[in-house]
Structure formats: C-alpha cells, structure tokens
Design an enzyme around this catalytic site. Sequence first.
Site, PDB file in Angstrom:
ATOM      1  N   ASP A   1      40.172  45.491  38.637  1.00 47.32           N
ATOM      2  CA  ASP A   1      41.630  45.987  39.508  1.00 47.32           C
ATOM      3  C   ASP A   1      42.983  47.067  38.925  1.00 47.32           C
ATOM      4  O   ASP A   1      43.293  46.245  37.935  1.00 47.32           O
ATOM      5  CB  ASP A   1      42.277  44.443  40.274  1.00 47.32           C
ATOM      6  CG  ASP A   1      43.446  45.166  40.963  1.00 47.32           C
ATOM      7  OD1 ASP A   1      43.926  45.611  41.791  1.00 47.32           O
ATOM      8  OD2 ASP A   1      44.575  43.532  40.050  1.00 47.32           O
TER       9      ASP A   1
ATOM     10  N   ASP B   1      43.276  40.336  39.678  1.00 48.86           N
ATOM     11  CA  ASP B   1      44.932  38.811  40.223  1.00 48.86           C
ATOM     12  C   ASP B   1      45.186  38.765  41.068  1.00 48.86           C
ATOM     13  O   ASP B   1      45.470  37.242  41.240  1.00 48.86           O
ATOM     14  CB  ASP B   1      46.025  39.773  39.515  1.00 48.86           C
ATOM     15  CG  ASP B   1      46.554  40.499  40.423  1.00 48.86           C
ATOM     16  OD1 ASP B   1      46.221  41.597  40.252  1.00 48.86           O
ATOM     17  OD2 ASP B   1      48.053  40.380  40.395  1.00 48.86           O
TER      18      ASP B   1
END
Length: 729
Positions: free
Chosen positions: A502, A683
């Site tokens: 990510d 996250d």
Amino acid sequence: MARIILVSNRLSVSVQRRKGRLEFAQSMGGLATGLSSLEGDREKLWIGWSGLPSEEQLPDESRELENELRDHYNSIPVSLCTEDLNRFYFGFCNNVIWPLFHYFPTYANYDENLWESYRDVNHRYMEKVLTVAEPGDLLWVHDYQLMLLPRMLRDAIPDARIGFFLHIPFPSYEVFRLLPWRHELLNGLLGADLIGFHTYDYARHFISSARRLLGIEDTAGYIRFRKRMCKVDVFPMGIDYEKYSGALEQPKIQRERERAVATLRGRKVVLSVDRLDYTKGIPQRLRAFDRFLERNPQAWGKVVLLLIVVPSRTRVPRYRSLKREVDELVSSINGRYGTIDWEPVRYFYRPFPYDRLTALYGLADVMLVTPLRDGMNLVAKEFVATRAHDEHAGVLILSETAGAAKELGEALLINPNSIEEIAVAIETALSMDPEERAERNTLMRERLSRYDIRYWARDFLEKLNTVVELQKQQLARQIDDRIRRTLTERYRSARRRLLLLDYDGTLVPLSANPDRARPDPELIEVLRSLAAQEGTEVVISSGRGRSRLAGWFGELPVSLIARHGVWLKRHGQEWRLIEPLNGEWKEILRPMLELHRDRTPGSSIEEGEYSMAWYYRKTEPELAAVRVSELKDTLYSLTRDLGLEVIEGNKFLEIKHMNVHKGRAVAHWLDQDSWDFLLAAGDDQTDEAMFTSLPEHGVSIKIGQAISNAGYFIESPEALRALLQEWSA
Ligand code: ADP
Ligand code: G6P
C-alpha cells in the site's frame, strides 16, 4: 487461581471511634455496598482507607487494627492523616473532581496544593499495592479518587493486569477540558488495560476527551497509547439482586415493616434515600413535594415523605450549607402543612441498617430518586429488586440524568430540575393502577436479576483477561529483531517473490496534505532496487488515481493498482479495468458529498471514474467524528440498492462497487505465478482484504497497531522502509 486486589479510596468497612473504642461498620455509598457483595472463588484483597485519620489511632492500636482488617475483612489499610484528608479527600477529590464530573464546574476549586496532594496520595496507594502484589495478581482500581494510580502501577509493574472502573459520570469534553490537570488524568487512566464506565455516554465522553486532548484514535473502543493497547467499555453496575428480592420474606424484615406500617396509620409513603450530596437534588425534591401538597389538598394528612439522608463529606463547606438548606425546607413544609397528628416530611439524618432500609423499600408507594447527576444510583435498583414478590408494587420516579435510567426505562422518568415535572410524577405515581405498576416493575426486575453485581464483576474481569490476551497476541506479532531476521532469511532464500505494498501510511507517513505526499528519492531507490532483483515483482496497491500513480512510479519496473482495485497495470502493460463498471450512481451521490464537504472545514472530495471518496485528514477530529457517522448513516441507506459499499479508511470514507477491492485486485498476481515469498503491507481497513486473500505461507504486515487480520505488526512506515531497504541491498 489469580488473586484480585481491589483498590479504592475507601474500604468496604469503615472504622470509627465511639466512646474510646474502635467500631467497624459497613461503608456508605454505591462503591462500597456494591463491591462488598462480590463473591466468587478467587481470593480477594482490598486496599483502601479505613475511615479513621491516622492521628486518631493510638500507637498500640494500629497493629491490632491492621490484624482485624486483614483477618476479618481481607483488607489492608492505607494510612491517611488529617492533612491528607483535608487536601486530598475533602480538597481535590470532593471539591474539584466530584463537582466537575457531576457538571457543577463553578463549585470546583482548582488549587495547585490540592492537586499535589492528590498525586502524593495516589503514589502512596501505589506503594501499598506494591507491598502485597504478587506476579499474576489482578489489580482492579476503583473510582475518581485514584485516577493516577493505573499509570503509576503500570510504570512499576509493566506487565501487570490492571483494570479501572469509574463509579461516577465522565463528563463531556467541554466540561472535562476545564480541569488544569486534564492531560495527567487521562494519562493516568490510560495506564490500565481496561477502563470501565457505567454508561455508553460516559465511555463516549472519555474517548472523545482522549481523542481531542491526546490526539489518539480508537477502533471499537480500543485505544493505542504509549505503545500499549487499552480497551474502553461499558459495564452498568448491578446490585446483589437476591439480597433484596428475598428480603421481605425474612421474618425480622417483616417485623420491621409491620412496625413501620403501624406508625403510618394507613398513609401513603413517598420514600427518599441518599447520602447528603448536592448532586442528589434533595432540595428540588422537597420543593416538588411542597408543590404536590399545594396542588393536592385532598392528599393532606394522607401522604408522608420519608426523607432518609446519610451524613457525607461534612467538612466540605458546600455539604454543610446543603444540610442547612434541607433542614430549613423540611421545617418550612412541616410548619406550613403539618397538623397535630400529621408530619408531612419525616426526616432522618443518619444511616439506616439494611433491615430497616429494605423494610421501607418494601412499604413505599413511591420511591423518589431525583439526582441532578448520578453515575449510576443503586438505591433505585435496590428498591425495584426488593419489590420482587409484591403485587402492590410501588412506583419508581427516576431522574433521567442518573446512569440507572438507561436500564430502568419503565420508571417514571423526570427532569430533576423541573419541580413541576416531579410534582406531576408524584401525582401520577400515587394514582397509577396496580396492573400498570406491576407491569413496569416486572420488566425492570427481570433486567436487574440478570445483570446483577456478580455478572457485572465477572463481565469486567473476563473482558480484562480478553484484552490482556489480545495484547499478548499482538506483542507476539510485533516485528522484533528475531522476526525480522527470519523474514529476511525467507526473503533471501526465495526464488519467486511478490511484494504487495500500500502507499499512503505504509510506504510514506500519512500527510495532512495528500497532494504533497509524493515519494521521496530514497523510497524510489528502494523500490527500484527491489523490483530489479531477479524473481521479484513489486505491486503498489493504492487508493490513488491512475495518473497520480503513473506520474510517480511510471518510470519504475513495478506494477500498479489504482483506486483500491478498480484499475490494474502490470509492468510494461496498459491500465485495465478490473471488470466492466458503471459510474452513473455518482450523479446521485455527489450532491450529498458536496453538502458534507461544504459543512466540514478541511474536508475534500476525490472522485475516480468509478468511485468517490470524502477525505477529512485536515478536519478538526471531533467535528470529523460527528460528520463521519452522519455521512455513513446517510450513505448506507442510499447505496444499499446500488451494489455499492461504503468503506472507512485512514481519515477517509470511500464509496465503491461492492465486489471491487484490493483483495480481488491482488488475486490477479496470486493466480498467475507460484510465489515462494509473498508479502502484503498496509495500514488501513482497505488493506485487510489484501491480507486475507494471501495464501497461508504469505506474510502480512500491518503498520501501527489496531485490530487486524495481519500476521505481523510493525511500528511505522519508517520501520517498514528499513526492512525493505535491508532486502533491497
Ligand atoms: P452514592 O454511591 O452516590 O452514595 P448510590 O445510590 O449508588 O449512591 O449508593 C448508595 C448506597 O448507600 C446504596 O447501596 C444504599 O443502600 C446505601 N444508602 C444510602 N442511603 C442510606 C442510608 N440512609 N442508610 C443506609 N444506607 C444507605
Ligand atoms: C460515591 C463514590 C464512592 C464513594 C461514595 C461515598 O459512591 O463513587 O467512591 O466512596 O460515594 O462517598 P465517601 O466520600 O464517603 O467515600
């Protein structure tokens, strides 16, 4: 089995000197009466103040007192002298925290000296706990007098299991913020593993204060603070139901009841029972009774108010002036309406023993509980439970600002500041037909019998263990040197490696200004080196749009996933849509998002061809929290039938097609090759789909620490960067 060490300012037993001798009596107040009925198979030890200032103990008496408390009450006294009591107990606890937390901010006296004493005395409690605590003991700290203690204990015994329960309201942020030592108190409480409150409102106020003052976020009541996770939860305190529901069958209580009934000569009884405290609304209650009499001359001579008040905190001036006010109101009502053979208010200023109190609960036609604020209020619950087998059930009038009102909704709920409402409620209660009375009480009793004091304690202690277990699991999943070495070895010895990464919050820290979060040269270098390694494929999987990702990473030999899985681009190929999609729904939802953006300073809308997101990173956190839940509510109902879903990421809400997500996007890579090393790092919530889609031997890493399906946690984007750097070398 582990011992429970209860720590509270006051022990369940209070020691007093009478005629030169020490006497032991049950302490007054909800905390002491509630906790003293705790039973169970675990050994219990109680640490607290005995009620006797240390100067009042004769030198040869303290050993004797300690032995008596230990042998008969499993209690260990903390010694407090008169000076401590003046500054800590009467001063900070009862002239700062108590009024402020009960929404009487103007009564609070923010004196530094009092605060210092609060700190010192909390420290002394900590020292006392350390003299008895053994490994494995469960430390359960109670109430507002000891809010610094959880942190002090945590610092002294880092791996201790520590619970904290607040027996009074936790006020809204607007009130709590007035306290000069607000940060210290929050920090003190957050040393616990579990913080319990009586109601959702108090828990919400606490989380909101922690969010605004300490800048922390919560996930379903889990708060991460100082590298530790703490859970905030709700445990409405119950009573010893059996003790009250069976009371009227006991012969001695029946005798008490009969004696009292004989003195009443057929009059109806309105009962009132509290400590003498300005939070209890006693003057308002008396004025309401006065109003009731004024409006109902037919009730003269036929109704009596039994006003039972226990002396409390008599050295605080407010309590003394309250005593005078109550005395005067009682005299005035009795003077005005009383006759030779009828005293409208019968007033008792003393504690009543259990037998007599329950006998009165058993005969009252109306129980009047009208605190201006009350954390819970056990008197209301005791009354309802006592009338368990009574077909002539009495009626409970209860203040809506008492915590108990959340569970006792069938009572006649009143606003305690409205004299008129209370007076009308007394009329309604006295004329309520028996079926309605019984019906209301039955529902309340059922609830009280289920959630009694034992259930409350069990529930709290079980939740505490769950939190501690979760922390252990998280700790085991925290990437330390050993795990780091193992992962690096696995990475190096693999031939085919897939890295699914990510971007925001993972490869770079979250930035208040997303436009500026461009990759730095060091990151570009790390990604370039990794992707250049033979057999390694790097995929950057982001919520960002195609052009931004292509602009930042187009030159690198990496693959890209844009808009959380809508668009895929394998290295060397063109962008393609994950499946044919349509974006017409955006026309319907756009005005709603725009309205929200305009009403929420610092928020913005980002629109993809097939998705829309509302970002609030720059919005004031408390406002954002309100707007997020509003917007979520509205969107859920609008999107339900459109095949869309609303997902919550790190400081944004996104509306997207239900079956398009990062998990599905990364499947394109998972299906095509047999990788012997797979890593997914992310996250936020949108990355969870990626974690769960990995095969068993895949490695998933969550940045930060929250509830997650990831196999490992790592502290920060910087720490992940260091790991990738090591692999890229
Ligand atoms: P608080 O904790 O603020 O005093 P609660 O209603 O929660 O209020 O608890 C009060 C406790 O003290 C109850 O268990 C009640 O039975 C007891 N109590 C209150 N007044 C009296 C009294 N006059 N005599 C004996 N016990 C009392
Ligand atoms: C409330 C508080 C308790 C306190 C009790 C009696 O119930 O929550 O912590 O013990 O009142 O007050 P006192 O000041 O006498 O301990």
